[in-house]
Design an enzyme around this catalytic site. Structure first.
Site, PDB file in Angstrom:
ATOM      1  N   PHE A  32       0.877  -1.170   0.000  1.00  0.00           N
ATOM      2  CA  PHE A  32       0.000   0.000   0.000  1.00  0.00           C
ATOM      3  C   PHE A  32       0.913   1.219   0.000  1.00  0.00           C
ATOM      4  CE2 PHE A  32      -2.305   3.393   2.273  1.00  0.00           C
ATOM      5  CZ  PHE A  32      -3.405   3.512   1.437  1.00  0.00           C
ATOM      6  N   TRP A  70       0.493  -4.695   2.846  1.00  0.00           N
ATOM      7  CA  TRP A  70      -0.855  -4.844   2.320  1.00  0.00           C
ATOM      8  C   TRP A  70      -1.581  -5.912   3.127  1.00  0.00           C
ATOM      9  CZ3 TRP A  70      -3.954  -2.307  -0.963  1.00  0.00           C
ATOM     10  CH2 TRP A  70      -5.136  -2.956  -1.366  1.00  0.00           C
ATOM     11  N   GLY A  73      -7.688  -7.598   4.248  1.00  0.00           N
ATOM     12  CA  GLY A  73      -8.666  -7.316   5.294  1.00  0.00           C
ATOM     13  C   GLY A  73      -9.983  -6.853   4.735  1.00  0.00           C
ATOM     14  N   ASP A 159     -12.132  11.314  11.946  1.00  0.00           N
ATOM     15  CA  ASP A 159     -13.041  10.735  10.953  1.00  0.00           C
ATOM     16  C   ASP A 159     -13.192   9.250  11.256  1.00  0.00           C
ATOM     17  OD1 ASP A 159     -14.604  10.052   8.817  1.00  0.00           O
ATOM     18  OD2 ASP A 159     -13.061  10.348   7.291  1.00  0.00           O
TER      19      ASP A 159
END
Length: 259
Positions: A32, A70, A73, A159
């Site tokens: 990622f 990565w 999930g 958030d």
């Protein structure tokens, strides 16, 4: 971006609002990748809050590229936000002195109620917004600000949408997307999570897992920050002429201010 990864890598957009996240693939191996991620990603990784940080590279342009493990999930479902594990993780985040020290060393100022209201008034003037419910909401925030009791500030995610919570194949829980993190009253995160996902009859139990008592002071602070968040979201959508979203937040704000 393929240039610094080497030959044989495929880099694809990973979605998200910023357009700065990517999935890099080399055969069965995946990373990622993110451009200009949160500066305290290393601390988040060390504390197991986000997937493991593998490396960081600064480009000639000045941009910083990070690579994380990565994970195979999935995002949490809305109903899973009621689980004790989310309360426990959020308590660990808010209680992390390492995160707080790192954030303060970066020179970031505390997000206090007065500065929040001032910023919202600036946005109203900037975008020339005339909306009686926004003005009613801002009046509510100013009128009730004096009821907010002082509290110890913590690093808040800002958030806590269920889409930002993930479980990997080993059932480890992560909270991702820290670009909007700030140092504020923990009631900022708590209010958004409880009002959005937890029936009020279960607030006390959920907060018990978090390690906090549901006092009248906490109720007032959570409500205040939820009103502030609702106005902020309404202003954001107003500035982008998202009519449907504005109306949704207008209705929510009307209910919150009348409570």
């Amino acid at each position: 971006m393929e240039l610094f990864l080497g030959e044989g890598w495929d880099v694809l957009p990973a979605g998200g609002a910023t357009g700065e996240a990517y999935v890099a693939r080399h055969g069965d191996y995946q990373l990622f990748i993110k451009r200009n991620s949160s500066p305290f990603l290393a601390v988040l990784s060390a504390e197991g809050i986000v997937p493991k940080l593998l490396w960081t590279k600064r480009l000639e342009s000045g941009d910083v590229i990070t690579a994380q493990r990565w994970i195979q999930g999935r995002e949490l479902k809305a109903k899973e936000m009621m689980n004790a594990s989310t309360a426990t993780m959020l308590a660990n985040i808010h209680g992390s002195n390492e995160l707080l020290d790192m954030f303060k060393r970066m020179g970031n100022e505390l997000l206090n109620p007065a500065s929040m209201v001032e910023n919202m008034y600036m946005q109203v003037a900037l975008y020339q917004i005339e909306d009686e419910r926004i003005h009613a909401g801002l009046n509510f925030l100013e009128r009730t600000m004096g009821q907010l009791e002082s509290t110890e500030y913590a690093v808040c995610h800002g958030d806590i949408n269920h889409n930002n919570w993930m479980r990997d194949e080993q059932d480890n829980l992560y909270l991702i997307d820290w670009d909007g993190a700030t140092v504020a009253d923990p009631a900022l995160d708590l209010g958004l999570l409880l009002y959005t996902y937890i029936p009020e009859s279960q607030w006390e139990d959920w907060l018990g897992h978090y390690g906090l008592e549901l006092t009248s002071s906490l109720r007032i602070r959570m409500h205040w920050y939820v009103v502030a968040h609702t106005i902020s979201e309404m202003l954001w959508h107003q500035s982008r002429h998202n009519v449907n979203q504005v109306e949704e937040y207008r209705e929510a704000l009307s209910f919150l201010v009348s409570c």
